[in-house]
Design an enzyme around this catalytic site. Sequence first.
Site, PDB file in Angstrom:
ATOM      1  N   HIS A  38      -0.853  11.309  -1.498  1.00 11.59           N
ATOM      2  CA  HIS A  38      -2.170  10.836  -1.081  1.00 11.59           C
ATOM      3  C   HIS A  38      -3.138  11.978  -0.806  1.00 11.59           C
ATOM      4  O   HIS A  38      -4.251  12.000  -1.310  1.00 11.59           O
ATOM      5  CB  HIS A  38      -2.034   9.953   0.163  1.00 11.59           C
ATOM      6  CG  HIS A  38      -3.336   9.418   0.650  1.00 11.59           C
ATOM      7  ND1 HIS A  38      -4.161  10.118   1.506  1.00 11.59           N
ATOM      8  CD2 HIS A  38      -3.989   8.269   0.368  1.00 11.59           C
ATOM      9  CE1 HIS A  38      -5.259   9.420   1.748  1.00 11.59           C
ATOM     10  NE2 HIS A  38      -5.177   8.286   1.067  1.00 11.59           N
ATOM     11  N   GLU A  45      -3.410   4.269  -8.315  1.00  7.89           N
ATOM     12  CA  GLU A  45      -4.696   4.819  -7.889  1.00  7.89           C
ATOM     13  C   GLU A  45      -4.759   6.266  -8.347  1.00  7.89           C
ATOM     14  O   GLU A  45      -3.943   7.105  -7.921  1.00  7.89           O
ATOM     15  CB  GLU A  45      -4.885   4.729  -6.369  1.00  7.89           C
ATOM     16  CG  GLU A  45      -6.297   5.219  -6.013  1.00  7.89           C
ATOM     17  CD  GLU A  45      -6.528   5.505  -4.553  1.00  7.89           C
ATOM     18  OE1 GLU A  45      -5.885   4.890  -3.681  1.00  7.89           O
ATOM     19  OE2 GLU A  45      -7.385   6.380  -4.301  1.00  7.89           O
ATOM     20  N   GLU A  54       0.886  -0.451  -4.750  1.00  9.16           N
ATOM     21  CA  GLU A  54      -0.145   0.536  -5.077  1.00  9.16           C
ATOM     22  C   GLU A  54       0.418   1.896  -4.737  1.00  9.16           C
ATOM     23  O   GLU A  54       1.225   2.035  -3.794  1.00  9.16           O
ATOM     24  CB  GLU A  54      -1.396   0.250  -4.234  1.00  9.16           C
ATOM     25  CG  GLU A  54      -2.551   1.223  -4.453  1.00  9.16           C
ATOM     26  CD  GLU A  54      -2.672   2.338  -3.433  1.00  9.16           C
ATOM     27  OE1 GLU A  54      -3.639   3.092  -3.531  1.00  9.16           O
ATOM     28  OE2 GLU A  54      -1.781   2.488  -2.552  1.00  9.16           O
ATOM     29  N   ASP A  73      -0.638   6.460  -5.021  1.00 11.49           N
ATOM     30  CA  ASP A  73      -1.659   7.482  -5.314  1.00 11.49           C
ATOM     31  C   ASP A  73      -1.060   8.523  -6.243  1.00 11.49           C
ATOM     32  O   ASP A  73       0.009   9.065  -5.958  1.00 11.49           O
ATOM     33  CB  ASP A  73      -2.091   8.150  -4.009  1.00 11.49           C
ATOM     34  CG  ASP A  73      -2.551   7.139  -2.978  1.00 11.49           C
ATOM     35  OD1 ASP A  73      -3.530   6.435  -3.252  1.00 11.49           O
ATOM     36  OD2 ASP A  73      -1.909   7.037  -1.911  1.00 11.49           O
ATOM     37  N   HIS A 103       0.838  -1.206   0.000  1.00 10.70           N
ATOM     38  CA  HIS A 103       0.000   0.000   0.000  1.00 10.70           C
ATOM     39  C   HIS A 103       0.875   1.259   0.000  1.00 10.70           C
ATOM     40  O   HIS A 103       1.819   1.353   0.775  1.00 10.70           O
ATOM     41  CB  HIS A 103      -0.863  -0.045   1.264  1.00 10.70           C
ATOM     42  CG  HIS A 103      -1.873   1.037   1.389  1.00 10.70           C
ATOM     43  ND1 HIS A 103      -2.134   1.676   2.579  1.00 10.70           N
ATOM     44  CD2 HIS A 103      -2.718   1.598   0.490  1.00 10.70           C
ATOM     45  CE1 HIS A 103      -3.087   2.559   2.416  1.00 10.70           C
ATOM     46  NE2 HIS A 103      -3.471   2.550   1.150  1.00 10.70           N
TER      47      HIS A 103
HETATM   48  O1  G3P Z   1      -6.101   1.681  -3.438  1.00 17.22           O
HETATM   49  C1  G3P Z   1      -6.392   1.224  -2.165  1.00 17.22           C
HETATM   50  C2  G3P Z   1      -6.216   2.294  -1.110  1.00 17.22           C
HETATM   51  O2  G3P Z   1      -5.025   2.970  -1.345  1.00 17.22           O
HETATM   52  C3  G3P Z   1      -7.347   3.264  -1.071  1.00 17.22           C
HETATM   53  O3  G3P Z   1      -7.292   4.112   0.024  1.00 17.22           O
HETATM   54  O4  G3P Z   1      -6.933   6.299   1.025  1.00 17.22           O
HETATM   55  O5  G3P Z   1      -5.124   4.630   1.084  1.00 17.22           O
HETATM   56  O6  G3P Z   1      -5.693   5.737  -1.048  1.00 17.22           O
HETATM   57  P1  G3P Z   1      -6.211   5.252   0.280  1.00 17.22           P
HETATM   58 MG    MG Z   2      -4.398   4.663  -2.440  1.00 20.56          MG
END
Ligand code: G3P
Ligand code: MG
Length: 249
Positions: free
Chosen positions: A58, A118, A43, A45, A16
Amino acid sequence: MPQHKQPWPYPEVVAHRGGGTLAPENTIAGFREGVRYGYRAAECDVKLSADNVCFLLHDDTVDRTSNGKAPAAGMSMAQLSQLDAGRWKGAAFAGEALPTLSNVAGYCLAQNMLLNIEIKPCPGRFEETGRLVALEAARLWAGAAVPPLLSSFEIDALRAAKAAAPALPRAFLCEDIPGNWRDILAELDCVALHCDHHALTAELAREVKQAGYQLLCYTVNDPADARRLLAWGVDSLCTDRLDLLPARR
Ligand code: G3P
Ligand code: MG
């Protein structure tokens, strides 16, 4: 996933925000943690700077994860590049930069690390972020064995991504699974649903899988939760705890 679609090769675990909480989120230092723990996918952002460069962050502001204090939407990439995105996580990470998507593509392609991008637009920039991130991802991964997977909470961003780069695989991201999830996945021509693991039940997991879609849950940090979700048929777990959830496949 509908029969005609190519599945994305989800590993059982996905790091993450680059490397979870073991390093500053959404930095190359995080991705290095993934490599260190044998992770095959991460993953991150991605949003647009004021001058339309795709970069990793993020929040809407740079305040929490850098030494700056401002909404990211108003900053150029040159200004964002001046920030220290590592020191907040510890002196060992001081000087870590806020990476561009291009920086991350270079690292991931060199390390054979798969990437879930993302799309996380700045307020009000949903369509253009979806379009420009998709175009940049298609350009950076052109000819790669596995394309990056695009996901977003924002339907307008995914719609624009689909129009701009239809060949890139997509996933609809949600906290609670909406009642019309089948319609959304079909319209956006997604391969997968990504949901908060608290929102998933065994029955919903079965329905998503029976409809032919892949299924990822975030953010799964407890090994007991991980075992239960995998037993329900979840394909992949997005985690902060690379140290607790080993990369097995
Ligand atoms: O993509 C999964 C997760 O990253 C979504 O939540 O807020 O951590 O971007 P967040
Ligand atoms: Mg995310």
